[in-house]
Design a protein around this motif. Structure first.
Motif, PDB file in Angstrom:
ATOM      1  N   ASN A  70       0.995  -1.170   0.008  1.00 41.75           N
ATOM      2  CA  ASN A  70       0.078   0.032  -0.088  1.00 41.75           C
ATOM      3  C   ASN A  70       0.826   1.327  -0.028  1.00 41.75           C
ATOM      4  OD1 ASN A  70      -1.740  -1.776   2.230  1.00 41.75           O
ATOM      5  ND2 ASN A  70      -2.392  -1.624   0.449  1.00 41.75           N
ATOM      6  N   THR A  71       1.880   1.133  -0.074  1.00 40.11           N
ATOM      7  CA  THR A  71       3.089   2.282  -0.261  1.00 40.11           C
ATOM      8  C   THR A  71       2.523   3.392  -0.958  1.00 40.11           C
ATOM      9  OG1 THR A  71       4.636   0.848  -0.281  1.00 40.11           O
ATOM     10  CG2 THR A  71       5.537   2.869  -0.367  1.00 40.11           C
ATOM     11  N   THR A  72       2.430   4.647  -0.572  1.00 40.32           N
ATOM     12  CA  THR A  72       2.107   5.809  -1.539  1.00 40.32           C
ATOM     13  C   THR A  72       2.532   6.976  -0.734  1.00 40.32           C
ATOM     14  OG1 THR A  72       0.237   6.652  -2.567  1.00 40.32           O
ATOM     15  CG2 THR A  72      -0.407   6.084  -0.276  1.00 40.32           C
ATOM     16  N   GLU A  73       2.412   8.002  -1.390  1.00 45.60           N
ATOM     17  CA  GLU A  73       2.669   9.253  -0.600  1.00 45.60           C
ATOM     18  C   GLU A  73       2.125  10.700  -1.465  1.00 45.60           C
ATOM     19  OE1 GLU A  73       7.113  10.595  -1.998  1.00 45.60           O
ATOM     20  OE2 GLU A  73       6.882   8.554  -1.582  1.00 45.60           O
ATOM     21  N   ARG A  76       3.863  11.767  -5.347  1.00 46.78           N
ATOM     22  CA  ARG A  76       4.552  10.835  -5.502  1.00 46.78           C
ATOM     23  C   ARG A  76       5.390  10.896  -6.729  1.00 46.78           C
ATOM     24  NH1 ARG A  76       3.570   4.447  -4.905  1.00 46.78           N
ATOM     25  NH2 ARG A  76       5.707   3.559  -4.684  1.00 46.78           N
ATOM     26  N   CYS A 105      -5.942   3.376  -5.366  1.00 46.40           N
ATOM     27  CA  CYS A 105      -5.881   4.493  -4.735  1.00 46.40           C
ATOM     28  C   CYS A 105      -5.075   4.491  -3.446  1.00 46.40           C
ATOM     29  CB  CYS A 105      -6.900   5.534  -4.819  1.00 46.40           C
ATOM     30  SG  CYS A 105      -8.089   4.958  -3.515  1.00 46.40           S
ATOM     31  N   SER A 106      -4.931   3.281  -2.745  1.00 47.21           N
ATOM     32  CA  SER A 106      -4.248   3.037  -1.558  1.00 47.21           C
ATOM     33  C   SER A 106      -5.087   3.908  -0.542  1.00 47.21           C
ATOM     34  CB  SER A 106      -2.851   3.306  -1.511  1.00 47.21           C
ATOM     35  OG  SER A 106      -2.364   2.643  -0.324  1.00 47.21           O
ATOM     36  N   GLU A 110      -2.779   9.979  -3.713  1.00 46.14           N
ATOM     37  CA  GLU A 110      -2.630  10.490  -4.959  1.00 46.14           C
ATOM     38  C   GLU A 110      -3.709  11.123  -5.525  1.00 46.14           C
ATOM     39  OE1 GLU A 110      -1.673   7.193  -7.974  1.00 46.14           O
ATOM     40  OE2 GLU A 110      -3.645   7.439  -8.448  1.00 46.14           O
ATOM     41  N   ASN A 225       1.664   2.150  -9.898  1.00 44.72           N
ATOM     42  CA  ASN A 225       2.062   1.133  -9.121  1.00 44.72           C
ATOM     43  C   ASN A 225       1.290   0.144  -8.720  1.00 44.72           C
ATOM     44  OD1 ASN A 225       4.911   2.772  -8.937  1.00 44.72           O
ATOM     45  ND2 ASN A 225       3.427   4.459  -8.161  1.00 44.72           N
TER      46      ASN A 225
END
Ligand SMILES: C[S@@+](CC[C@H](N)C(=O)[O-])C[C@H]1O[C@@H](n2cnc3c(N)ncnc32)[C@H](O)[C@@H]1O
Length: 279
Positions: A70-73, A76, A105-106, A110, A225
């Motif tokens: 689930n990595t996101t920022e 990003r 979209c976790s 984003e 991703n």
């Protein structure tokens, strides 16, 4: 414990037999790495894990959630967002409406990055943002738009690079981070402001099933991703599904390590950092 092909098949079969999920077309290597991590986290072996998954549906759900990454920022890969701002969104400036889907979209960073840019460009009011994920827990976090304070420096840095800096011309005037985020008094977390948070329609959706519950076509589909975790057959099916659900001249945005591959070169043209649907 090392997971080989036989163990992987047992794991996939157990999930298919006891739930709606089908991981059979996920990339084998990344799936194996995730299963090994799950076994370490639960300090168990594969067979006891599978036995528990067979009788305890909540546990099975928990394992599937641990399998997905689930990595996101916020913003990003900020250079991509600079291109989205300066090269992509201006193409839609004169549209009466803009429909966008963020698939996978976790926890929401984003879609909020995109909503902030649309607001800066005075395009938010004519935009409909849809954002989906297979994992109901990350969707709940996305709806809250509440992020740990430890990320604030990195997020603010990317925010400035995209909202203020301009690699294509004159720098914009300073926009304070607090226009879009509210920091709590104890500095434990910060939250996306309500006027942005209310914009996305978040929904549960499994890309393996290739379903579009809204039955509308999109001008832009973000799927960043996510495809890296699928094998080539599933990537192809999902890309065809996106093609069918994009408007003519619609754009697909993938992650930095992803591309439409040789199998979809006849359906998309690479334009800047994006993939434009070919007629
Ligand atoms: C690495 S995150 C990417 C988040 C965001 N798009 C980004 O690039 O920052 C991958 C997301 O894809 C989701 N995902 C994995 N398999 C999926 C599927 N079959 N359908 C929908 N989402 C899926 C995961 O739950 C996870 O939240």
């Amino acid at each position: 414990m090392e997971i080989g092909k036989k163990e992987l098949d047992n794991f996939i079969t157990c999930i298919r037999a006891n739930s709606e999920y089908n991981l059979s077309e996920y990339s084998e290597n990344s799936l194996i790495r995730r299963i090994e991590k799950v076994l370490l986290d639960y300090t168990t072996e594969l067979n006891p894990l599978l036995s528990k998954m067979r009788v305890d549906k909540d546990f099975l759900e928990e394992v599937v959630k641990k399998i997905t990454v689930n990595t996101t920022e916020l913003f990003r890969d900020y250079k991509m967002w600079q291109d989205i701002r300066h090269l992509l969104l201006p193409k839609f400036k004169d549209n009466n409406e803009l429909n966008v889907w963020h698939a996978g979209c976790s926890t929401g960073q984003e879609v909020y990055s995109h909503a902030i840019l649309l607001h800066e460009l005075n395009m938010l009011s004519k935009s409909c943002l849809y954002a989906s994920d297979i994992n109901i827990d990350v969707l709940a976090k996305a709806r809250d738009g509440l992020y740990p304070y430890r990320h604030i420096e990195d997020y603010e840095d990317s925010f400035i690079k995209v909202v203020k800096d301009n690699p294509y011309g004159k720098t914009f005037k300073h926009t304070p981070f607090k226009k879009y985020f509210d920091v709590n008094n104890k500095k434990e977390h910060f939250q996306v402001n309500e006027f942005i948070r209310q914009e996305p329609n978040f929904f549960l959706n499994d890309l393996v099933k290739q379903e579009n519950p809204y039955k509308i076509k999109f001008d832009i589909i973000f799927c960043r991703n996510v495809l890296i975790y699928f094998n080539t057959d599933l990537q192809k099916k999902v890309l065809e599904f996106f093609y069918d659900n994009l408007n003519d001249n619609g754009y697909l945005i993938l992650g930095m390590q992803e591309s439409v591959g040789w199998f979809m070169n006849s359906m998309f043209d690479k334009v800047d950092s994006f993939y434009k649907k070919r007629d």
